[in-house]
Design an enzyme around this catalytic site. Sequence first.
Site, PDB file in Angstrom:
ATOM      1  CB  SER A 251      43.348  64.174  49.060  1.00 43.16           C
ATOM      2  OG  SER A 251      41.860  64.087  48.573  1.00 43.16           O
ATOM      3  CE  LYS A 252      45.518  58.043  54.725  1.00 50.31           C
ATOM      4  NZ  LYS A 252      45.692  58.015  55.905  1.00 50.31           N
ATOM      5  NE  ARG A 253      39.234  64.730  52.270  1.00 45.70           N
ATOM      6  CZ  ARG A 253      39.188  66.121  51.650  1.00 45.70           C
ATOM      7  NH1 ARG A 253      38.247  66.410  50.990  1.00 45.70           N
ATOM      8  NH2 ARG A 253      40.232  66.651  51.677  1.00 45.70           N
TER       9      ARG A 253
END
Length: 473
Positions: A251-253
């Site tokens: 994920s982007k995080r």
Amino acid sequence: MRVVTRFAPSPTGFVHVGSHRTALYNYLFARQQGGKFILRIEDTDQKRYVKGAVENLLSSLRRLGIDYDAGPGKEDEKGPYFQSRRITVYRKAVDQLLQKRDAYRCFCTTERLEELRKNQMAQKLPPAYDGRCRELSQEESDRRARQEAFVIRLKTPREGNCVFRDIVRGDVEIAWSQIDDQVLMKSDGFPTYHLANVVDDHFMEVTHIIRGEEWLPSVPKHLHLYRCFGWNPPQMAHLPLLLNPDRSKLSKRQGDVAIEDYLKKGYVPEALNNFLALLGWNPGEKNEIYSMEELIRAFDINRIVKAGAVFDLQKLNWMNGQYIRSMENGRYLKEARQWVDAGLRDNPKIETALFAVKTAVNTFAEIPEKLRIFREAPRSADEEARKMLEDASVAQVFTEFLLELEKVPEIDEAIFKCIMKKIQEKSGIKGKQLWMPLRIALTGEMHGPELGYIVEYLGKAETSERLKGHLNK
Ligand code: GLU
């Protein structure tokens, strides 16, 4: 059978690295089989449309060397094919389903559906349509259609299991009770993904669907649609998820997930393809460096793995470094120059400095930092490095070096190598003991770009000055 694969992204923003892997696998398989690889833009969801997303997608594919073909029977219309321009095809298809009563109009309002969902949640049931409009008479349905807004839903079986074979997962069984009466056409007359996707895969003569695992639960709906239409479904391969090192979904995080970000950061397109190709497919041999041609030859759709594949940035960096090191010099200089700070850009010896760092960087983005030693006088060395300069052999190496330096009008990388060889033969000093003190004295650091190029860059006068400075301490 002529293989036809497709990449069918929805233009909702950036291209996720997982999507790029999907594109790549479809491309590799089609090229390997002498088939066609088509690009279809699934843009029927007007609400999710993001400006510039299609351009972005096309430019990423172009930069990564993935070209697409015209579909069968469309030789003069290469694509990409936009679903938003094919709405009449989907309307015709859904009419066919309505007539055969394989689909039905649903007049339930958003408020009712919301209420239903809340109740189901409260009872800890999975949200699903309760089928209120499923058995409306033709007459009532026609009458209400003149006054009320409606969507069109697929009438899915209620009992038994849907059993199908996936190339990656083997036999899969999903209970029909878990499958909702999917909306096929929204009240605005636009098809949903499920309808448009199936209709297009059929008319575009797709033989193999290769896509992310998140679509696996949709397969029963799709297979039911094929059955209602009386069409043969394509074969399917659902690819494993890409994971973070902690095995959570990528994920982007936790870092960059857009392929554009990696291109912007100076990753080599061939390295990205190579790296992503090996995430989820195991060639079954030791070699890890594959050109596109080699990937096309080696790819094996039957060796795609089921388990999630960890996106290991360190590995990507290592691989990218391999590609930079083996890059043809002309291309390397062209790419590398774009990363040079203004202060060094016009330096007449910039190419020498860039050759010096070629073996020292894993990505082009590391170039400015690695060029630092060419911009600034060497930093004073740290303690470990200073200690190395105290070794008894250092004075001997430096003196010999300076003597040899005097004999040449100017120094370059090749002459430097000769000088070092000579000193080694004469003094018997070699390896780290021979090279490290020179590196520290010239750059202030124990590691860094290739010494020969550093010396060439500094030139005879500066090299000699820096070494004398240490001898006289
Ligand atoms: N439009 C879908 C997506 O964005 C395509 C899924 C499929 O390949 O069927 O992922």
